[in-house]
Design a protein around this motif. Structure first.
Motif: not given
Length: 138
Positions: A55-63, A69-79
């Protein structure tokens, strides 16, 4: 029609889908704007509903975007868990979105074949139908 053409996410011109995480700063505003439309609303709280990698793959393809590119790289989890400047391939990004949807950088709105990232509350207006069924917002 090939399996790839069909997709796993149901799309309807009469239905406005909003994928959001409640921790996102614009999520509440996006929901309020969606509520003002006359379209049938499907609000998908990603804290409660787990999307699959497909589903995430389809959403990214539709966009027309890479899943990373859908990920907030500034999010505390990511950092904290990944790095200051994570380099993710498509599969890694899909896994992060499945298991940590709070890192989604913008809510995603879908109506029919139109799919957008909601970066500002007026973005949902782009999905309004040009008929009289939808309320006109000031």
């Amino acid at each position: 029609m090939s399996k790839e053409d069909m997709g796993v996410i149901a799309k309807s011109d009469h239905e406005l889908k909003l994928y959001y995480h409640p921790d996102n700063r614009i999520a509440k505003q996006s929901i309020a704007v969606a509520e003002a439309t006359k379209a049938e609303k499907v609000l998908i709280n990603l804290a409660e509903v787990k999307l699959t990698e497909t589903q995430w793959g389809e959403i990214s393809r539709l966009l027309d975007k890479d899943p990373s590119d859908l990920i907030n790289t500034d999010h505390p989890f990511v950092k904290e868990k990944l790095s200051e400047h994570p380099e993710m391939d498509e599969n890694q990004a899909l896994k992060v979105l499945v298991h940590n949807p709070e890192v989604l950088n913008h809510p995603i709105a879908m109506r029919g074949k139109k799919v957008i990232q909601v970066k500002g509350i007026n973005d949902i207006m782009k999905l309004q139908e040009l008929d009289s069924k939808d309320a006109k917002l000031p």
